[in-house]
Write an enzyme that holds these catalytic residues in place. Structure first.
Site, PDB file in Angstrom:
ATOM      1  CD  GLU A 112      -7.510 -18.274  -7.664  1.00  0.00           C
ATOM      2  OE1 GLU A 112      -6.908 -19.015  -6.843  1.00  0.00           O
ATOM      3  OE2 GLU A 112      -6.982 -17.857  -8.709  1.00  0.00           O
ATOM      4  CG  ASP A 167       6.420  -1.830   2.047  1.00  0.00           C
ATOM      5  OD1 ASP A 167       6.071  -0.960   2.849  1.00  0.00           O
ATOM      6  OD2 ASP A 167       7.579  -1.908   1.579  1.00  0.00           O
TER       7      ASP A 167
HETATM    8  C1  GLC Z   1       7.063   1.515   3.321  1.00  0.00           C
HETATM    9  C2  GLC Z   1       7.069   1.170   4.794  1.00  0.00           C
HETATM   10  C3  GLC Z   1       8.315   1.724   5.403  1.00  0.00           C
HETATM   11  C4  GLC Z   1       9.517   1.104   4.731  1.00  0.00           C
HETATM   12  C5  GLC Z   1       9.448   1.302   3.229  1.00  0.00           C
HETATM   13  C6  GLC Z   1      10.416   0.410   2.518  1.00  0.00           C
HETATM   14  O1  GLC Z   1       6.980   2.867   3.104  1.00  0.00           O
HETATM   15  O2  GLC Z   1       5.905   1.642   5.396  1.00  0.00           O
HETATM   16  O3  GLC Z   1       8.365   1.502   6.791  1.00  0.00           O
HETATM   17  O4  GLC Z   1      10.697   1.672   5.213  1.00  0.00           O
HETATM   18  O5  GLC Z   1       8.188   0.965   2.716  1.00  0.00           O
HETATM   19  O6  GLC Z   1       9.991  -0.931   2.592  1.00  0.00           O
END
Ligand code: GLC
Length: 448
Positions: A225, A171
């Site tokens: 790894e 993310d």
């Molecule tokens: C990314 C995710 C989204 C979330 C954001 C904060 O963009 O896809 O859904 O709100 O990160 O974590």
């Protein structure tokens, strides 16, 4: 995850529900699943505010369920990728209230001009100082200049890799490291694309710092790894192709990086062709692009690109699944699921992304086969479009998707553009000619 399949009847999709659908994925032919976050979360941003990185949210299942998912999926040749959220934690994570871990977060005596992705200042006051949150105030950003934070996440990666998790979607991969001096972002200009202009500033200091590449080189060496090597798939939200390609490093960073130029393009032959050709040209040799038209953050492609026009849905799926590289479909894309209608009193998401998150329509029954209880978000148009009906219909979008996935597995060769008339786009891969007519709209595949 929360909208896929609910087993225990609480209206929220869960791991046992997903396990119950593995036959479906095997039939469809997918080779990997990416699950949105399954860690415990107060759900201020539905799983993207994590309060414990080493456990499963009880609302979604148990660690034993995850083990079973990995095993059952593995038997079918399907790999399971989780979502890791390293940019920020929940404000309920014990680290955030631990005085010894103050430097794990980004603090300032005075806020600078950075704005949050959800609107408003990216700073909130606490105990006389200000902490950074590039997203909601309940999502404080971690300080990736702190070596303890880096070491902790390496431990978290190993914890899940040891359990058989095949990899992670990362993310906000572009955003982990912030400018060490916390400099103000420069203003956006009229030449910047709309997703940048919307913030009024170029987000060059609160994210997109070059130092993030050191983090991913470390992560890649950890992924290597393992046997087979674990997969790192970045949410690399950058619109400059050179910045995007840089996430692959010299084949020593991410193996896969989402391409947001495609996801932000319109369904137009010239525009998409340009995105694809310039993207392929920007990549280092051997790197695999990743194509997607929908995810949980943007209006679904069947709505945004196709306005519900089935011919366009077929065209979009044909394009996504015949280009070289990896294709990531968002649940429901395979049947042409459109955004759901969510009345104001049922809106839950901080940023209004509920329509693209409505539950998977499994059948045309009143609860769509998604739950036996009250679904957490309203069902979309499940009577008109659902998996059960499309599975029986050989000419359905779902059966087309299945055929395209089978075709995709055969195609190995490079992308070779062919002449096309206005509004058209043609290319060859191996012996197959893909003929996309955006005016029709119509998609044809000819086997030579
Ligand atoms: C990314 C995710 C989204 C979330 C954001 C904060 O963009 O896809 O859904 O709100 O990160 O974590």
């Amino acid at each position: 995850m929360r909208s896929f399949a609910d087993f225990n009847g609480d209206g929220v999709g869960d791991l046992p529900g997903l396990i119950g659908k593995l036959d479906y994925f095997e039939w469809l032919g997918v080779d990997a699943l990416w699950l949105s976050p399954i860690n415990p979360s107060p759900n201020k941003d539905y799983g993207y505010d994590v309060s414990d990185y080493l456990d499963v949210d009880p609302a979604l299942g148990t660690m034993a369920d995850l083990d079973r998912l990995i095993e059952d999926a593995g038997r079918r040749g399907i790999r399971v990728l989780l979502d890791i959220v390293p940019n920020h934690t929940s404000d309920q994570h014990p680290w955030f209230s631990d005085p010894e871990k103050r430097d794990w977060y980004v603090w300032a005596d005075r806020p600078n001009n950075w704005v949050s992705a959800f609107g408003g200042p990216a700073w909130t006051q606490k105990d006389g100082r200000w902490y950074l949150h590039n997203f909601a105030p309940g999502q404080p950003d971690l300080n990736w200049w702190n070596d303890e934070v880096r070491a902790e996440f390496e431990r978290i990666l190993r914890f899940w890799f040891d359990r058989g998790v095949a990899g992670f979607r990362i993310d906000v991969a572009h955003g982990l490291v912030k400018d060490e001096l916390l400099r103000d972002n420069p203003p956006a200009t009229r030449d910047d694309p709309p997703p940048i202009r919307r913030f009024g500033q170029r987000q060059v200091y609160n994210s997109r710092r070059p130092e993030v590449h050191d983090v991913f080189r470390r992560w890649r060496s950890i992924a290597e790894e393992y046997d087979p090597p674990r997969v790192l798939l970045g949410e690399t939200w950058v619109l400059e192709l050179a910045d995007w390609a840089a996430f692959y490093g010299a084949d020593d960073e991410l193996q896969l990086a989402f391409n947001f130029l495609m996801a932000t393009a319109t369904l137009d032959a010239t525009e998409l062709r340009t995105v694809v050709e310039t993207s392929l040209a920007a990549l280092p040799a051997g790197a695999k692009p990743v194509w997607h038209g929908s995810n949980h953050d943007v209006s679904r492609m069947a709505t945004r690109w196709c306005k519900g026009d089935e011919g366009k849905v077929r065209l979009a799926l044909t394009m996504l699944l015949t280009l070289p590289g990896a294709t990531v479909l968002y649940q429901g894309d395979e049947i042409g699921q459109e955004d759901g209608v969510v009345p104001p009193e049922r809106v839950l998401d901080i940023s209004g992304r509920d329509p693209e998150r409505t539950p998977m329509p499994w059948n045309g029954e009143p609860k769509g086969g998604f739950t036996s209880g009250e679904s957490w978000l309203p069902m979309g148009e499940h009577r008109r479009r659902n998996v059960a009906a499309q599975r029986e219909d050989p000419g359905s979008v779902l059966n087309l998707t299945r055929e395209l996935i089978a075709l995709k597995k055969r195609l190995r060769g490079p992308y070779e553009p062919l002449p096309a008339s206005k509004g058209g786009w043609r290319y060859r891969r191996d012996g197959v000619v893909v003929d996309l007519d955006f005016n029709g709209p119509r998609a044809r595949i000819e086997e030579a």
